[in-house]
Design a protein around this motif. Structure first.
Motif, short mmCIF file in Angstrom:
data_model
loop_
_atom_site.label_atom_id
_atom_site.label_comp_id
_atom_site.label_asym_id
_atom_site.label_seq_id
_atom_site.Cartn_x
_atom_site.Cartn_y
_atom_site.Cartn_z
N ILE A 119 5.37 0.53 2.05
CA ILE A 119 5.76 -0.48 3.04
C ILE A 119 7.28 -0.59 3.10
CG2 ILE A 119 5.70 -2.95 3.57
CD1 ILE A 119 2.87 -3.00 2.36
N GLU B 71 15.49 3.28 1.56
CA GLU B 71 14.39 4.15 2.01
C GLU B 71 14.23 5.35 1.08
OE1 GLU B 71 12.95 6.51 6.08
OE2 GLU B 71 14.98 5.70 5.92
N ALA C 142 8.72 2.19 5.17
CA ALA C 142 8.57 1.94 6.60
C ALA C 142 9.57 0.89 7.09
CB ALA C 142 7.14 1.48 6.89
N PRO D 281 6.28 6.86 8.08
CA PRO D 281 5.93 5.96 6.97
C PRO D 281 4.95 4.86 7.37
CG PRO D 281 8.27 6.41 6.94
CD PRO D 281 7.74 6.99 8.22
N LEU D 282 5.06 4.35 8.60
CA LEU D 282 4.11 3.34 9.05
C LEU D 282 2.71 3.94 9.15
CD1 LEU D 282 3.39 0.56 10.16
CD2 LEU D 282 4.12 1.35 12.43
N SER E 242 -2.88 10.30 4.07
CA SER E 242 -1.68 9.61 3.61
C SER E 242 -0.80 10.54 2.79
CB SER E 242 -2.05 8.37 2.78
OG SER E 242 -2.57 8.73 1.52
N ALA F 207 8.66 6.32 12.00
CA ALA F 207 7.26 6.11 12.38
C ALA F 207 6.27 6.66 11.36
CB ALA F 207 7.00 6.73 13.75
N THR G 108 6.81 13.21 5.83
CA THR G 108 7.93 12.28 5.82
C THR G 108 9.07 12.81 4.96
OG1 THR G 108 6.48 10.37 6.18
CG2 THR G 108 8.65 9.93 5.24
N TYR H 50 8.47 5.01 17.45
CA TYR H 50 7.05 4.94 17.11
C TYR H 50 6.20 5.69 18.14
CZ TYR H 50 8.31 1.30 13.75
OH TYR H 50 8.87 0.61 12.69
N VAL I 210 1.35 4.39 5.67
CA VAL I 210 0.86 3.16 5.06
C VAL I 210 -0.48 2.75 5.68
CG1 VAL I 210 1.31 0.67 4.88
CG2 VAL I 210 3.13 2.31 4.38
#
Length: 441
Positions: free
Chosen positions: A128, A104, A131, A28-29, A50, A26, A57, A187, A32
């Motif tokens: 992206i 990843e 994610a 990484p989403l 970010s 989650a 992360t 998420y 982004v």
């Protein structure tokens, strides 16, 4: 006793790993999304967010990689009969998960260290890919669990599986709702935790624009997933009612087969008396939820051999905890979205912030409870209807030693992660940030 320790070690490893796996999916989403907002608005706060999420992360990915590696070894060492006999059936999603993990890791390195070294478009693309790779990794692992709950793609024989079809084994009847349910849980848990953290800071520092913007990034994902999850969960429960009726009966604490079965809220199932005391029953609701018919027959545990029953009280209480916490999060999300569209901005009143602070941990609680339902509900089978857990465990004795060793290791890793993440969050507090800026960072 060794079987108990083997199950406890696997359960502890999964309970620990799933938290970091969920964050690795989650965050990484969210990273982004923050990056996109920074590029679109030129806002330095979104750019800083970010970067913070990227560092978070990286920390959680590192611990998740360690705990995931331990799990992969435990599958072979603790359950050699399972992997030795059925590894050829369900080995493909394990291999694909490894590929997703490798992808990843590569793109996370590019995102972390290439911010000022590669073009902005390529940098965003790498985020992206992090994610997407994280989601793919969880997808493939969940396919293995779906196979264990509803095995397909082979024909059992005294000499092991024959007529093996790896694709059919990967995509059995339960894969669509189980994979979506798992991804949404990841998420949801991470977004609620992030929202709770920033709500806590805003209660202390209402004027912090950074945390207000961070909350605006977390809330959409938290609200959408919290409202979608009950829909997917309902579809999953309907499938379980048909495909795994003994598990469904345990979920509901239903001992007797009934037409027009009522839905039990709460209660503690008593196997000896075949009752669920203290439960509040909604007439015919279970038949409606399971089969869409108020007079449909729902099978009780009495229909199945006692040796095939899962631990009824554990399954029922875990299910109630999952549904209860999920319902609370859905209600809070509905209220938040209503206020959002009414006021044309994300609400930030103190009462609502308190609601998000208190509900921040509930996503993790619901996710852990859901995995307990899945794993306990399949017992006493490691592959439902095919191989019992007791037949898959290693013959090596003295499993108490690795259990306590890994318990201490996980406690140490957990403490270090909390320490590092607290430092990440405290570095964004208004007073701390100003102090660091005045001293040159």
């Amino acid at each position: 006793m060794d079987l108990l320790y083997a199950r406890a070690q696997m359960g502890l490893s999964l309970a620990f790993h799933i938290i970091f796996a969920a964050a690795g999916i989650a965050l990484p989403l969210l990273m982004v999304i923050s990056d996109l907002k920074a590029r679109r608005t030129g806002d330095a706060d979104y750019a800083a967010l970010s970067r913070k999420l990227a560092k978070g992360t990286a920390i959680l990915f590192a611990v998740g990689a360690v705990s995931g590696t331990v799990l992969s070894f435990e599958l072979g060492l603790l359950w050699p009969e399972f992997m030795g006999t059925y590894g050829q059936v369900i080995g493909l999603p394990f291999a694909l998960e490894g590929t997703a993990f490798f992808t990843e890791a590569v793109f996370l390195g590019i995102y972390l260290y290439g911010r000022d070294r590669i073009s902005p478009g390529l940098h965003l693309f790498s985020g992206i890919m992090v994610a997407l790779s994280g989601a793919a990794s969880a997808f493939f692992v969940t396919l293995v669990n779906a196979f264990m709950n509803h095995p397909t793609g082979f024909t059992p024989s005294p000499d092991g599986p024959v007529d093996i079809d790896p694709i059919a084994a990967m995509f059995g009847p339960s894969w669509p709702h189980q994979t979506v349910h798992t991804l949404l849980a990841c998420y949801q848990a991470s977004a609620f935790a992030m929202a709770g953290i920033h709500a806590w800071v805003l209660l202390r520092h209402p004027g912090s624009t950074f945390h207000r913007k961070a909350l605006s990034v977390a809330l959409p994902l938290a609200c959408v997933t919290a409202l979608l999850q009950p829909v997917v969960g309902d579809l999953s429960a309907k499938h379980v009612a048909t495909a795994q009726p003994v598990k469904f009966a345990a979920l509901e604490g239903l001992f007797e087969t009934r037409k027009g079965a009522g839905l039990s809220l709460g209660g503690i199932p008593d196997v000896e008396t075949a009752t669920t005391p203290y439960a509040i029953e909604i007439p015919k609701a279970l038949s409606v939820l399971a089969f869409g018919d108020p007079n449909a027959e729902v099978k009780g545990l009495e229909e199945f051999p006692r040796a095939d029953w899962p631990p009824v009280a554990k399954v029922h209480l875990s299910f109630q905890l999952m549904v209860g916490t999920g319902s609370v999060m859905a209600v809070l999300s509905a209220i938040t979205l209503f206020l959002r569209f009414r006021r044309k901005a994300w609400p930030d009143g103190r009462r609502l912030l308190w609601g998000w602070l208190l509900c921040g941990p509930l996503g993790v609680v619901a996710m852990e409870a859901g995995w307990l339902v899945t794993e306990w509900g399949r017992q006493p089978w490691i592959i439902r209807g095919v191989m019992r857990t007791a037949d898959a465990v290693t013959p090596v004795p003295h499993l108490a030693a690795p259990f306590w060793t890994f318990t201490l290791v996980y406690a140490f890793l957990g403490a270090m992660v909390v320490f590092l993440l607290v430092r990440q969050v405290s570095g964004t507090l208004p007073g701390r940030a100003a102090s660091e800026a005045s001293h040159g960072g």
